[in-house]
Design a protein around this motif. Structure first.
Motif, mmCIF file in Angstrom:
data_model
loop_
_atom_site.group_PDB
_atom_site.id
_atom_site.type_symbol
_atom_site.label_atom_id
_atom_site.label_comp_id
_atom_site.label_asym_id
_atom_site.label_seq_id
_atom_site.Cartn_x
_atom_site.Cartn_y
_atom_site.Cartn_z
ATOM 1 N N ALA A 73 0.830 -1.199 0.000
ATOM 2 C CA ALA A 73 0.000 0.000 0.000
ATOM 3 C C ALA A 73 0.868 1.254 0.000
ATOM 4 O O ALA A 73 0.571 2.228 -0.709
ATOM 5 N N VAL A 74 1.944 1.245 0.759
ATOM 6 C CA VAL A 74 2.873 2.379 0.786
ATOM 7 C C VAL A 74 3.554 2.535 -0.576
ATOM 8 O O VAL A 74 3.730 3.656 -1.075
ATOM 9 N N LEU A 75 3.930 1.421 -1.206
ATOM 10 C CA LEU A 75 4.539 1.484 -2.539
ATOM 11 C C LEU A 75 3.559 2.042 -3.565
ATOM 12 O O LEU A 75 3.950 2.809 -4.461
ATOM 13 N N ILE A 76 2.297 1.646 -3.447
ATOM 14 C CA ILE A 76 1.265 2.178 -4.351
ATOM 15 C C ILE A 76 1.170 3.688 -4.200
ATOM 16 O O ILE A 76 1.134 4.437 -5.184
ATOM 17 N N TYR A 77 1.139 4.144 -2.956
ATOM 18 C CA TYR A 77 1.046 5.586 -2.688
ATOM 19 C C TYR A 77 2.274 6.311 -3.225
ATOM 20 O O TYR A 77 2.157 7.351 -3.888
ATOM 21 N N ALA A 78 3.463 5.753 -2.967
ATOM 22 C CA ALA A 78 4.700 6.385 -3.429
ATOM 23 C C ALA A 78 4.742 6.451 -4.957
ATOM 24 O O ALA A 78 5.241 7.431 -5.532
ATOM 25 N N ASN A 79 4.198 5.440 -5.616
ATOM 26 C CA ASN A 79 4.231 5.408 -7.082
ATOM 27 C C ASN A 79 3.414 6.537 -7.706
ATOM 28 O O ASN A 79 3.703 6.967 -8.830
ATOM 29 N N PHE A 80 2.410 7.038 -6.982
ATOM 30 C CA PHE A 80 1.636 8.170 -7.486
ATOM 31 C C PHE A 80 2.528 9.403 -7.638
ATOM 32 O O PHE A 80 2.242 10.287 -8.446
ATOM 33 N N PHE A 81 3.607 9.473 -6.865
ATOM 34 C CA PHE A 81 4.569 10.562 -6.975
ATOM 35 C C PHE A 81 5.689 10.217 -7.965
ATOM 36 O O PHE A 81 5.988 10.999 -8.865
ATOM 37 N N THR A 82 6.293 9.048 -7.762
ATOM 38 C CA THR A 82 7.527 8.718 -8.486
ATOM 39 C C THR A 82 7.333 8.433 -9.962
ATOM 40 O O THR A 82 8.285 8.563 -10.744
ATOM 41 N N HIS A 83 6.111 8.060 -10.395
ATOM 42 C CA HIS A 83 5.957 7.689 -11.800
ATOM 43 C C HIS A 83 6.102 8.883 -12.737
ATOM 44 O O HIS A 83 6.179 8.725 -13.949
ATOM 45 N N HIS A 84 6.169 10.089 -12.160
ATOM 46 C CA HIS A 84 6.403 11.277 -12.985
ATOM 47 C C HIS A 84 7.878 11.404 -13.369
ATOM 48 O O HIS A 84 8.208 12.180 -14.280
ATOM 49 N N TRP A 85 8.759 10.666 -12.687
ATOM 50 C CA TRP A 85 10.196 10.756 -12.981
ATOM 51 C C TRP A 85 10.792 9.423 -13.423
ATOM 52 O O TRP A 85 11.733 9.397 -14.189
#
Length: 294
Positions: free
Chosen positions: A154-166
């Motif tokens: 769940a934390v990885l899913i949340y983080a991916n909402f930010f990181t997938h822009h880079w």
């Protein structure tokens, strides 16, 4: 005679099924009290002239709504705390997404920072409120739940909402990992006198779908807009359904942590059937087991 009784039995089962479906739907509607009130506030504030900015008025309304739920005993202080936690999680995501231009909030407000009005976090809090209400009204319990792995994903899913822009978008591999971890996880719930179960992953998908519908209503009421909705309203892209289904996992993890403390997380193992008065009761031994497992 046999044919007549068979038809009668089939008709009786159909009536029971329809009755259970209606009861299930009514319970779902009651569980959506907070989201329904929030959307009522969005609708009223769009068409009614207000003495203060719309976004400021919505923040005051949401705060009063939250306090009212606690005062009426609809939510406990622990549930309020976890709902507020999801509010902060959602607000951080909103601040980031607005800054990079994923969507925008129209109108000015005193309580608007970085282009995001503070009431925006309550739209995420509404998801947490729904899960808390549904947990209580359906007497939800889970079996085969793996809290540590589910929380990590769940934390990885949340983080991916930010990181997938880079970096590369990892939502599909993470989603597959979540399905793998939840493959034996069931959620048990009561409708009337009967006990049912469904895969927890399926419940995430269903909630995500209805959140996508809610998002369409929210953008239609001009609470926020995607870039292609600024000039004329359009249907929110269906891909957002998947994003919501994944984000629900974060809300569930937060609520599950509270339910674990309350001894209301794990299912005793009673089969999904007609429930007895003690069918969903948590024994003292099972409460101890819950604490050990968490």
């Amino acid at each position: 005679m046999t044919s007549w009784t068979a038809r009668l039995g089939h008709r009786s089962r159909l009536v029971v099924a329809c009755s259970q479906f209606l009861r299930f739907g009514l319970t779902q509607l009651v569980s959506c009290l907070f989201p329904a009130a929030l959307f009522a506030g969005l609708a009223v504030s769009k068409y009614l002239s207000l003495p203060i900015a719309r976004n400021d008025a919505l923040l005051v309304f949401c705060l009063l709504l939250t306090f009212g739920f606690w005062l009426a005993g609809l939510e406990t202080w622990r549930e309020i705390a976890v709902i507020f936690g999801f509010h902060l999680v959602g607000l951080a995501l909103e601040l980031f997404k607005v800054q990079i231009g994923s969507w925008q909030y129209p109108g000015d407000a005193v309580t608007k920072f970085g282009g995001v009005p503070l009431f925006a976090g309550f739209m995420y809090a509404a998801v947490g409120s729904y899960i808390c209400q549904a947990w209580r009204r359906f007497d939800l319990r889970v079996s085969g739940y793996r809290p540590i792995l589910t929380t990590v994903l769940a934390v990885l899913i949340y983080a991916n909402f930010f990181t997938h822009h880079w970096i590369v978008d990892l939502r599909i591999p993470i989603a597959l990992g979540l399905l793998l971890v939840l493959r034996r996880t069931w959620v048990f719930y009561t409708v009337g006198a009967r006990r049912y179960r469904m895969p927890l992953a399926l419940s995430f998908a269903l909630i995500g779908f209805f959140l996508w519908i809610a998002e369409n209503f929210g953008t239609f009421l001009d609470a926020w807009n995607y870039p292609d909705q600024v000039d004329v309203w359009r249907l929110v892209h269906p891909a957002k359904f998947g994003a919501w289904a994944l984000l629900v996992s974060m809300s569930f993890v937060l609520v599950a942590s509270v339910k674990s403390l309350e001894g209301r997380l794990y299912h005793r193992g009673t089969p999904a059937s007609v429930a007895t008065p003690t069918a969903t009761e948590i024994s003292p031994q099972h409460r101890i087991a819950n604490r050990v497992r968490t």
